[in-house]
Motif scaffolding. Sequence first.
Motif, PDB file in Angstrom:
ATOM      1  N   HIS A 296       3.740 -10.373  14.213  1.00 27.39           N
ATOM      2  CA  HIS A 296       4.466 -10.654  12.965  1.00 27.39           C
ATOM      3  C   HIS A 296       4.404  -9.415  12.077  1.00 27.39           C
ATOM      4  N   PHE A 297       5.287  -9.345  11.104  1.00 25.69           N
ATOM      5  CA  PHE A 297       5.354  -8.298  10.076  1.00 25.69           C
ATOM      6  C   PHE A 297       5.964  -6.986  10.561  1.00 25.69           C
ATOM      7  N   ARG A 298       6.380  -6.887  11.818  1.00 30.15           N
ATOM      8  CA  ARG A 298       6.987  -5.626  12.259  1.00 30.15           C
ATOM      9  C   ARG A 298       8.291  -5.394  11.510  1.00 30.15           C
ATOM     10  N   ASP A 299       8.938  -6.487  11.095  1.00 33.12           N
ATOM     11  CA  ASP A 299      10.224  -6.432  10.408  1.00 33.12           C
ATOM     12  C   ASP A 299      10.092  -6.330   8.892  1.00 33.12           C
ATOM     13  N   LEU A 300       8.948  -5.856   8.432  1.00 30.43           N
ATOM     14  CA  LEU A 300       8.735  -5.613   7.003  1.00 30.43           C
ATOM     15  C   LEU A 300       8.795  -4.100   6.806  1.00 30.43           C
ATOM     16  N   ASN A 301       9.569  -3.605   5.822  1.00 31.34           N
ATOM     17  CA  ASN A 301       9.734  -2.151   5.682  1.00 31.34           C
ATOM     18  C   ASN A 301       8.540  -1.432   5.076  1.00 31.34           C
ATOM     19  N   HIS A 302       7.886  -2.102   4.125  1.00 30.60           N
ATOM     20  CA  HIS A 302       6.766  -1.469   3.427  1.00 30.60           C
ATOM     21  C   HIS A 302       5.470  -1.728   4.184  1.00 30.60           C
ATOM     22  N   VAL A 303       4.492  -0.852   3.968  1.00 25.61           N
ATOM     23  CA  VAL A 303       3.176  -1.099   4.558  1.00 25.61           C
ATOM     24  C   VAL A 303       2.338  -1.876   3.550  1.00 25.61           C
TER      25      VAL A 303
ATOM     26  N   LEU B 289       0.833  -1.206   0.000  1.00 24.24           N
ATOM     27  CA  LEU B 289       0.000   0.000   0.000  1.00 24.24           C
ATOM     28  C   LEU B 289       0.866   1.253   0.000  1.00 24.24           C
ATOM     29  N   ILE B 290       1.920   1.240   0.823  1.00 26.23           N
ATOM     30  CA  ILE B 290       2.827   2.388   0.885  1.00 26.23           C
ATOM     31  C   ILE B 290       4.266   1.898   1.011  1.00 26.23           C
ATOM     32  N   PRO B 291       5.086   2.152  -0.014  1.00 26.44           N
ATOM     33  CA  PRO B 291       6.482   1.714   0.039  1.00 26.44           C
ATOM     34  C   PRO B 291       7.278   2.496   1.092  1.00 26.44           C
TER      35      PRO B 291
ATOM     36  N   VAL C 143      -5.533   5.753   5.158  1.00 26.14           N
ATOM     37  CA  VAL C 143      -5.508   4.431   4.509  1.00 26.14           C
ATOM     38  C   VAL C 143      -6.909   3.825   4.454  1.00 26.14           C
ATOM     39  N   PRO C 144      -7.136   2.921   3.478  1.00 28.27           N
ATOM     40  CA  PRO C 144      -8.457   2.299   3.355  1.00 28.27           C
ATOM     41  C   PRO C 144      -8.779   1.406   4.552  1.00 28.27           C
ATOM     42  N   ASN C 145     -10.037   1.059   4.661  1.00 24.99           N
ATOM     43  CA  ASN C 145     -10.524   0.291   5.806  1.00 24.99           C
ATOM     44  C   ASN C 145     -10.166  -1.186   5.687  1.00 24.99           C
ATOM     45  N   LEU C 146      -8.868  -1.487   5.814  1.00 29.92           N
ATOM     46  CA  LEU C 146      -8.442  -2.877   5.880  1.00 29.92           C
ATOM     47  C   LEU C 146      -7.271  -2.973   6.845  1.00 29.92           C
ATOM     48  N   PHE C 147      -6.952  -4.188   7.268  1.00 32.33           N
ATOM     49  CA  PHE C 147      -5.901  -4.366   8.259  1.00 32.33           C
ATOM     50  C   PHE C 147      -4.540  -4.298   7.572  1.00 32.33           C
ATOM     51  N   ILE C 148      -3.706  -3.336   7.972  1.00 34.88           N
ATOM     52  CA  ILE C 148      -2.405  -3.170   7.331  1.00 34.88           C
ATOM     53  C   ILE C 148      -1.279  -3.618   8.263  1.00 34.88           C
ATOM     54  N   VAL C 149      -0.173  -4.040   7.652  1.00 33.24           N
ATOM     55  CA  VAL C 149       0.996  -4.474   8.427  1.00 33.24           C
ATOM     56  C   VAL C 149       2.269  -3.914   7.804  1.00 33.24           C
ATOM     57  N   GLY C 150       3.363  -3.989   8.583  1.00 34.95           N
ATOM     58  CA  GLY C 150       4.657  -3.545   8.099  1.00 34.95           C
ATOM     59  C   GLY C 150       5.042  -2.231   8.736  1.00 34.95           C
TER      60      GLY C 150
ATOM     61  N   ALA D 233       0.638  12.699  16.961  1.00 35.74           N
ATOM     62  CA  ALA D 233       1.057  12.448  15.578  1.00 35.74           C
ATOM     63  C   ALA D 233       0.802  10.977  15.295  1.00 35.74           C
ATOM     64  N   SER D 234      -0.007  10.695  14.285  1.00 40.67           N
ATOM     65  CA  SER D 234      -0.230   9.301  13.910  1.00 40.67           C
ATOM     66  C   SER D 234       0.181   9.124  12.454  1.00 40.67           C
ATOM     67  N   LEU D 235       0.953   8.081  12.186  1.00 43.24           N
ATOM     68  CA  LEU D 235       1.416   7.886  10.815  1.00 43.24           C
ATOM     69  C   LEU D 235       0.249   7.592   9.878  1.00 43.24           C
ATOM     70  N   PHE D 236      -0.716   6.830  10.394  1.00 43.46           N
ATOM     71  CA  PHE D 236      -1.877   6.487   9.564  1.00 43.46           C
ATOM     72  C   PHE D 236      -3.178   6.797  10.271  1.00 43.46           C
ATOM     73  N   ILE D 237      -4.194   7.106   9.460  1.00 41.89           N
ATOM     74  CA  ILE D 237      -5.557   7.142   9.974  1.00 41.89           C
ATOM     75  C   ILE D 237      -6.397   6.321   9.016  1.00 41.89           C
ATOM     76  N   LYS D 238      -7.244   5.467   9.576  1.00 43.53           N
ATOM     77  CA  LYS D 238      -8.029   4.556   8.749  1.00 43.53           C
ATOM     78  C   LYS D 238      -9.387   5.161   8.431  1.00 43.53           C
ATOM     79  N   LYS D 239      -9.810   5.016   7.183  1.00 42.81           N
ATOM     80  CA  LYS D 239     -11.159   5.469   6.812  1.00 42.81           C
ATOM     81  C   LYS D 239     -12.133   4.388   7.225  1.00 42.81           C
ATOM     82  N   THR D 240     -12.781   4.564   8.357  1.00 41.00           N
ATOM     83  CA  THR D 240     -13.676   3.534   8.839  1.00 41.00           C
ATOM     84  C   THR D 240     -14.981   4.123   9.375  1.00 41.00           C
TER      85      THR D 240
END
Length: 204
Positions: free
Chosen positions: A182-189, A20-22, A167-174, A145-152
């Motif tokens: 899990h996924f904390r060690d992924l650079n991209h979202v 979703l976001i590199p 970001v769209p209303n889905l569960f994001i990781v990274g 300060a929040s990096l993301f806000i979800k449209k929900t």
Amino acid sequence: YKLEHFNIPMHYQEDVSSILIPHGLILDRIEKLAKMIISQYNDRLVVCCVLKGGHQFFADLVNFLKNFTNKEGKNLPIALDFIRVKSYENDSSTGTVNISMTEKELAGLKGKDVLIVEDIIDTGRTMVALLQHLKSYELKSVKVASLFIKKTPLSNGFIPDYVGFSVPNLFIVGYCLDYNDHFRDLNHVCAISETGRIKYMNDS
Ligand code: 5GP
Ligand code: MG
Ligand code: MG
């Protein structure tokens, strides 16, 4: 974005369905946010990381904050603080918010400019609960300060002072956002694939 054009760790190849976001875009946005934030303060700033999800954003944000100057051309002293707030299990909010700071730590924030750094606002319940809790400690100012806000549709209307991306209303990781740790060690979202969802369900 095409998955094959990006560096995804081998162990997550099957577990994400899209980027979703590199990482580079995230860093660029944080640099811009840091410039804006620093221009709005004059004194020592206490930057408070909401663990664990906010950690990567916090680390990168503080790095930029150190290097930028405010309207008077000054670097500001920055103090670091950490708080653990937990509300999620699997990919849904449990509804109860658990805050880890001791009375002594909270009392230490009295008279200070505090910037809370959070990964993502979903329903807004966590932040509203945290801000409510901080009210009795007489901070000089508190901003979020929040990096993301979800449209929900489940939003309680809370809007942070500084937002990186909507970001769209889905569960994001990274980028430190997790699915059962899990996924904390992924650079991209990224969005999780069905394979990933099943693999890490009820597991941490
Ligand atoms: P809220 O209380 O606003 O509903 O949820 C806040 C917390 O839930 C966030 O700080 C984050 O830790 C977690 N959360 C909400 N949405 C997501 C998401 O899409 N992905 C991940 N990894 N965590 C989320
Ligand atoms: Mg969080
Ligand atoms: Mg989490």
